[in-house]
Design a protein around this motif. Structure first.
Motif, PDB file in Angstrom:
ATOM      1  N   PHE A 102       0.774  -1.090  -0.237  1.00 34.90           N
ATOM      2  CA  PHE A 102      -0.073   0.075   0.073  1.00 34.90           C
ATOM      3  C   PHE A 102       0.879   1.196  -0.061  1.00 34.90           C
ATOM      4  O   PHE A 102       0.365   2.316  -0.648  1.00 34.90           O
ATOM      5  CB  PHE A 102      -1.196   0.034   0.935  1.00 34.90           C
ATOM      6  N   ASP A 103       1.953   1.294   0.515  1.00 39.12           N
ATOM      7  CA  ASP A 103       2.854   2.203   0.350  1.00 39.12           C
ATOM      8  C   ASP A 103       3.350   2.524  -0.873  1.00 39.12           C
ATOM      9  O   ASP A 103       3.553   3.630  -1.492  1.00 39.12           O
ATOM     10  CB  ASP A 103       4.045   2.159   1.524  1.00 39.12           C
ATOM     11  N   TRP A 104       3.650   1.551  -1.658  1.00 36.72           N
ATOM     12  CA  TRP A 104       4.385   1.546  -2.951  1.00 36.72           C
ATOM     13  C   TRP A 104       3.126   2.206  -3.825  1.00 36.72           C
ATOM     14  O   TRP A 104       3.506   2.685  -4.622  1.00 36.72           O
ATOM     15  CB  TRP A 104       4.753   0.044  -3.433  1.00 36.72           C
ATOM     16  N   LEU A 105       1.980   1.421  -3.582  1.00 36.98           N
ATOM     17  CA  LEU A 105       0.842   2.260  -4.380  1.00 36.98           C
ATOM     18  C   LEU A 105       0.515   3.486  -4.264  1.00 36.98           C
ATOM     19  O   LEU A 105       0.379   4.105  -5.260  1.00 36.98           O
ATOM     20  CB  LEU A 105      -0.494   1.277  -3.909  1.00 36.98           C
ATOM     21  N   GLU A 107       2.762   5.756  -3.266  1.00 39.90           N
ATOM     22  CA  GLU A 107       3.599   6.434  -3.863  1.00 39.90           C
ATOM     23  C   GLU A 107       3.759   6.577  -5.185  1.00 39.90           C
ATOM     24  O   GLU A 107       3.727   7.580  -6.083  1.00 39.90           O
ATOM     25  CB  GLU A 107       5.231   5.831  -3.610  1.00 39.90           C
ATOM     26  N   THR A 108       3.363   5.400  -5.864  1.00 34.86           N
ATOM     27  CA  THR A 108       3.095   5.214  -7.413  1.00 34.86           C
ATOM     28  C   THR A 108       2.222   6.129  -7.876  1.00 34.86           C
ATOM     29  O   THR A 108       2.353   6.588  -9.063  1.00 34.86           O
ATOM     30  CB  THR A 108       2.845   3.763  -7.879  1.00 34.86           C
ATOM     31  N   LEU A 109       0.964   6.356  -7.336  1.00 34.73           N
ATOM     32  CA  LEU A 109      -0.209   6.920  -7.688  1.00 34.73           C
ATOM     33  C   LEU A 109       0.060   8.467  -7.231  1.00 34.73           C
ATOM     34  O   LEU A 109      -0.922   9.092  -7.406  1.00 34.73           O
ATOM     35  CB  LEU A 109      -1.534   6.518  -7.118  1.00 34.73           C
ATOM     36  N   GLY A 110       1.227   8.770  -6.627  1.00 35.72           N
ATOM     37  CA  GLY A 110       1.108  10.251  -6.144  1.00 35.72           C
ATOM     38  C   GLY A 110       0.208  10.741  -5.112  1.00 35.72           C
ATOM     39  O   GLY A 110      -0.011  11.768  -4.814  1.00 35.72           O
ATOM     40  N   GLY A 111      -0.228   9.684  -4.191  1.00 36.98           N
ATOM     41  CA  GLY A 111      -1.198  10.023  -3.018  1.00 36.98           C
ATOM     42  C   GLY A 111      -0.518  10.351  -1.795  1.00 36.98           C
ATOM     43  O   GLY A 111       0.124  10.736  -1.256  1.00 36.98           O
TER      44      GLY A 111
END
Length: 111
Positions: A102-105, A107-111
C-alpha cells in the motif's frame, strides 16, 4: 494517469545492483534512463517532461518508471557458481520488509 505516463520496466539483478543506463520508450521516442546502483524492486524513477502535454497551458507531465527486478529461472553452471559466491559474501541475514504494498501504491499514484 492524468498527465503522467506509467511504465513497468524489467531489469536483471546485475543491472539493479550495479546500476545501468537503459533505453526506454517514451511518447517522443526512445530515451535513456539511468538506473542507480542498488535499485530495489518497485523503485519509481521519473523522466521529467516525458508525459502527456497539458491540455490547457504549457508543459507536460512526467513519465514514471516502476522498476521490476527479474530473477533468472534457470542458471548455467558459470552463473550458478557466481551466485553461490555472491550468496556466501552476502550472508544469510533476513530483514523485514521496509514498506508495504500500500505504501508502494500510494507512492506510485502520487497520493
Amino acid at each position: 494517469r492524468d498527465d503522467e505516463i506509467l511504465l513497468d520496466l524489467n531489469i536483471n539483478v546485475a543491472q539493479a545492483a550495479l546500476g545501468a543506463e537503459v533505453e526506454v520508450p517514451t511518447v517522443d521516442g526512445p530515451a535513456v534512463l539511468k538506473i542507480p546502483s542498488g535499485t530495489q524492486p518497485g523503485k519509481v524513477l521519473t523522466l521529467r517532461g516525458k508525459g502527456v502535454p497539458h491540455l490547457r497551458g504549457n508543459g507536460r507531465g512526467d513519465q514514471r518508471v516502476v522498476v521490476n527486478v527479474e530473477v533468472p529461472g534457470r542458471l548455467n553452471p558459470e552463473q550458478r557458481e557466481l551466485f553461490e559466491k555472491l550468496a556466501k559474501s552476502l550472508g544469510s541475514e533476513v530483514r523485514p520488509q521496509e514498506r508495504s504494498f500500500f505504501d508502494w501504491l500510494k507512492e506510485t499514484l502520487g497520493g
